[in-house]
Write a protein that holds these residues in place. Structure first.
Motif, PDB file in Angstrom:
ATOM      1  N   ARG A  14      -0.724 -10.017   3.914  1.00  0.00           N
ATOM      2  CA  ARG A  14       0.376  -9.267   4.546  1.00  0.00           C
ATOM      3  C   ARG A  14       0.447  -7.898   3.890  1.00  0.00           C
ATOM      4  NH1 ARG A  14       3.228 -10.162   9.012  1.00  0.00           N
ATOM      5  NH2 ARG A  14       5.341 -10.209   8.141  1.00  0.00           N
ATOM      6  N   LEU A  15       0.280  -6.852   4.675  1.00  0.00           N
ATOM      7  CA  LEU A  15       0.364  -5.497   4.159  1.00  0.00           C
ATOM      8  C   LEU A  15       1.815  -5.044   4.151  1.00  0.00           C
ATOM      9  CD1 LEU A  15      -2.668  -3.870   6.025  1.00  0.00           C
ATOM     10  CD2 LEU A  15      -2.629  -4.849   3.716  1.00  0.00           C
ATOM     11  N   LEU A  16       2.261  -4.509   3.008  1.00  0.00           N
ATOM     12  CA  LEU A  16       3.629  -4.039   2.845  1.00  0.00           C
ATOM     13  C   LEU A  16       3.635  -2.533   2.621  1.00  0.00           C
ATOM     14  CD1 LEU A  16       4.975  -6.696   0.297  1.00  0.00           C
ATOM     15  CD2 LEU A  16       4.990  -6.829   2.798  1.00  0.00           C
ATOM     16  N   THR A  17       4.727  -1.893   2.990  1.00  0.00           N
ATOM     17  CA  THR A  17       4.916  -0.473   2.730  1.00  0.00           C
ATOM     18  C   THR A  17       6.225  -0.293   1.958  1.00  0.00           C
ATOM     19  OG1 THR A  17       6.059  -0.145   4.842  1.00  0.00           O
ATOM     20  CG2 THR A  17       3.663   0.185   4.811  1.00  0.00           C
ATOM     21  N   GLY A  18       6.495   0.956   1.580  1.00  0.00           N
ATOM     22  CA  GLY A  18       7.755   1.256   0.914  1.00  0.00           C
ATOM     23  C   GLY A  18       8.348   2.560   1.379  1.00  0.00           C
ATOM     24  N   ASP A  19       7.616   3.243   2.272  1.00  0.00           N
ATOM     25  CA  ASP A  19       8.058   4.531   2.792  1.00  0.00           C
ATOM     26  C   ASP A  19       7.422   4.714   4.157  1.00  0.00           C
ATOM     27  OD1 ASP A  19       8.220   7.503   3.229  1.00  0.00           O
ATOM     28  OD2 ASP A  19       9.098   7.443   1.225  1.00  0.00           O
ATOM     29  N   ALA A  20       8.125   5.440   5.034  1.00  0.00           N
ATOM     30  CA  ALA A  20       7.600   5.660   6.386  1.00  0.00           C
ATOM     31  C   ALA A  20       6.236   6.331   6.362  1.00  0.00           C
ATOM     32  CB  ALA A  20       8.595   6.502   7.188  1.00  0.00           C
ATOM     33  N   VAL A  64       0.831  -1.200   0.000  1.00  0.00           N
ATOM     34  CA  VAL A  64       0.000   0.000   0.000  1.00  0.00           C
ATOM     35  C   VAL A  64       0.867   1.253   0.000  1.00  0.00           C
ATOM     36  CG1 VAL A  64      -1.867  -1.217   1.167  1.00  0.00           C
ATOM     37  CG2 VAL A  64      -0.194   0.072   2.515  1.00  0.00           C
ATOM     38  N   MET A  65       0.215   2.386  -0.227  1.00  0.00           N
ATOM     39  CA  MET A  65       0.939   3.641  -0.400  1.00  0.00           C
ATOM     40  C   MET A  65       0.071   4.795   0.087  1.00  0.00           C
ATOM     41  SD  MET A  65       2.380   5.029  -4.041  1.00  0.00           S
ATOM     42  CE  MET A  65       3.193   6.604  -4.242  1.00  0.00           C
ATOM     43  N   ASP A  66       0.702   5.791   0.635  1.00  0.00           N
ATOM     44  CA  ASP A  66      -0.011   7.013   1.016  1.00  0.00           C
ATOM     45  C   ASP A  66      -0.202   7.837  -0.251  1.00  0.00           C
ATOM     46  OD1 ASP A  66      -1.214   8.972   2.576  1.00  0.00           O
ATOM     47  OD2 ASP A  66       0.700   9.983   2.973  1.00  0.00           O
ATOM     48  N   ASP A  68       3.733   5.670   4.642  1.00  0.00           N
ATOM     49  CA  ASP A  68       2.638   4.750   4.324  1.00  0.00           C
ATOM     50  C   ASP A  68       1.967   4.157   5.557  1.00  0.00           C
ATOM     51  OD1 ASP A  68       3.282   5.112   1.633  1.00  0.00           O
ATOM     52  OD2 ASP A  68       4.619   3.384   1.597  1.00  0.00           O
ATOM     53  N   ALA A  69       2.550   4.338   6.739  1.00  0.00           N
ATOM     54  CA  ALA A  69       2.034   3.707   7.961  1.00  0.00           C
ATOM     55  C   ALA A  69       0.565   4.030   8.232  1.00  0.00           C
ATOM     56  CB  ALA A  69       2.906   4.083   9.153  1.00  0.00           C
ATOM     57  N   PRO A  70       0.085   5.278   8.055  1.00  0.00           N
ATOM     58  CA  PRO A  70      -1.338   5.547   8.314  1.00  0.00           C
ATOM     59  C   PRO A  70      -2.279   4.757   7.417  1.00  0.00           C
ATOM     60  CG  PRO A  70      -0.087   7.598   8.275  1.00  0.00           C
ATOM     61  CD  PRO A  70       0.830   6.524   7.781  1.00  0.00           C
ATOM     62  N   VAL A  71      -1.870   4.449   6.196  1.00  0.00           N
ATOM     63  CA  VAL A  71      -2.712   3.656   5.296  1.00  0.00           C
ATOM     64  C   VAL A  71      -2.835   2.234   5.826  1.00  0.00           C
ATOM     65  CG1 VAL A  71      -2.989   2.816   2.940  1.00  0.00           C
ATOM     66  CG2 VAL A  71      -2.064   5.103   3.355  1.00  0.00           C
TER      67      VAL A  71
END
Length: 408
Positions: free
Chosen positions: A258-264, A219-221, A266-269
């Motif tokens: 499993r939810l993945l991020t790529g940038d700090a 996911v991404m913000d 993105d945490a709220p998403v």
């Protein structure tokens, strides 16, 4: 013999895993091919870069509030002063080096919101200083895209023109720079630098009768691009709602997610999806590098992801992947890896249509894995040529290809 002084430059160590993965790939090349080079960085997060990669690092901006919105007169004045100070600091840093490399990253694009006096101005200072002091500046495997805002376009165009070496991570990037008036006749296209990172050992192909492996959803913000500022919140709500509905549908089918991020950022998403779905089958991975991301995607049945380097990691590990595409670079990457049919627009996520594409991808999983294995071999050979070209352009006194052949 005096060692070559190499600087690396960019928004590195600032929380974006893709940027840091590009740095990691470049350092791997330098340590293997030019072990005597003295390397340091001018970057966004010098403490993180120094501790993680073991190289000296200097803060990119003199003013520490560079990326905070300035509303008071004092903050506005400090930002303005910072631009002048940064011009002097950047020039002094460039002058101390023989070579400066900007590793990967979308430094010549504005597919996400971008102000001209932010990073585009910093990149222009770098390239202009390189030309002024005779330091070779290389933009290596970078991303580019057509830019509408005139100030940003001008800064990006002149940065590219002043660089001593350019290569791109896809043909669209080279075409975009040509359209913006840059002579790209000698510029090459190679896969993204992150494809040079070592992948984890391949896992056992999934057994449908065994306990299900997770579906990774990156996911991404996401609020649209630089030209979408007027409807950024609408785009974000649509993206979050569609992605949440997709994750909920998988959980209701009994599929672990499993939810993945790529940038700090993105945490709220992630938090919003976990709160909305509220299922023990939906968990969030803690990742701090592209290596961590590759471990997650290698263990997955299938990946659905938004961020460009989430896609790179999934494709690199040979896992069937569907892109929630927010820019042409994602479509180009998927096409290059043989998965052009599995792109879905991030601006208009339709959960029902996304599920249809996801199921179609899973039905072809064995064939897709074979295709990705073949495409990854091609990417590896192309990146070998990228590094050979980089050595010839920036380290002309060294012929490492010949040295390796003689040693063999």
């Amino acid at each position: 013999m005096i060692p070559v002084r190499v600087g690396v430059f960019g928004l590195l160590g600032s929380g974006n895993l893709g940027n840091d993965g590009s740095l990691q790939a470049l350092l791997g090349y330098l340590r293997a091919e030019h072990p005597d080079a003295v390397v340091d960085a001018l970057c966004g997060g010098p403490e993180a870069v120094a501790s993680r990669y073991g190289i000296p690092a200097t803060r990119l901006h003199w003013y520490r509030g560079e990326y905070r919105t300035a509303s008071r007169a004092g903050a506005i004045a400090a930002k303005g002063l910072g631009k002048l100070v940064d011009a002097v600091r950047t020039a002094a840093w460039v002058r101390r080096h023989d070579v400066v490399i900007v590793p990967g990253m979308g430094v010549l694009e504005a597919t996400l919101p971008l102000r001209p006096w932010g990073f585009p101005y910093s990149l222009f200072l770098l390239c202009a200083s390189g030309r002024l002091f005779g330091t070779r500046v290389a933009l290596v495997g970078v991303g580019a895209a057509a830019i509408g805002a005139r100030p940003t376009r001008a800064l990006v165009r002149w940065s590219a023109r002043l660089a001593a070496y350019r290569s791109y991570r896809d043909a669209l990037s080279r075409d975009a720079m040509r359209a913006m008036g840059v002579d790209t006749a000698g510029d090459e296209v190679h896969p993204d630098l992150a494809f040079a990172l070592p992948a984890p050992p391949p896992g056992t192909p999934p057994d449908p009768s065994a306990h299900p492996r997770p579906v990774c959803v990156g996911v991404m913000d996401f609020h649209g691009g630089d030209d979408d500022r007027g409807r950024a919140e609408e785009i974000h709500r649509r993206y979050l709602d569609g992605t949440t509905r997709f994750v909920r549908a998988l959980a209701e089918e009994g599929r672990p997610v499993r939810l993945l991020t790529g940038d700090a950022c993105d945490a709220p998403v992630v938090a919003a999806i976990l709160d909305a779905v509220d299922s023990p089958l939906v968990t969030a991975a803690e990742v701090t590098s592209l290596t961590d991301l590759m471990k997650e995607t290698a263990a997955a049945d299938t990946v659905v992801a938004t961020r460009y380097h989430n896609l790179v990691c999934a494709l690199k590990t040979g896992t069937p992947t569907l892109a929630l595409s927010y820019a042409a670079k994602s479509d180009a990457l998927m096409g290059r890896m043989g998965l052009a049919a599995y792109c879905h627009p991030a601006r208009e996520v339709d959960a029902d249509r996304l599920l249809e594409q996801f199921r179609a991808l899973e039905r072809r999983s064995p064939q897709v894995r074979q295709t990705l294995a073949e495409r990854n071999l091609v990417a590896a050979r192309q990146l070998e040529r990228q590094f050979t070209a980089l050595t010839a352009a920036l380290f002309p006194g060294t012929d490492h290809t010949t040295a390796r052949q003689e040693a063999a």
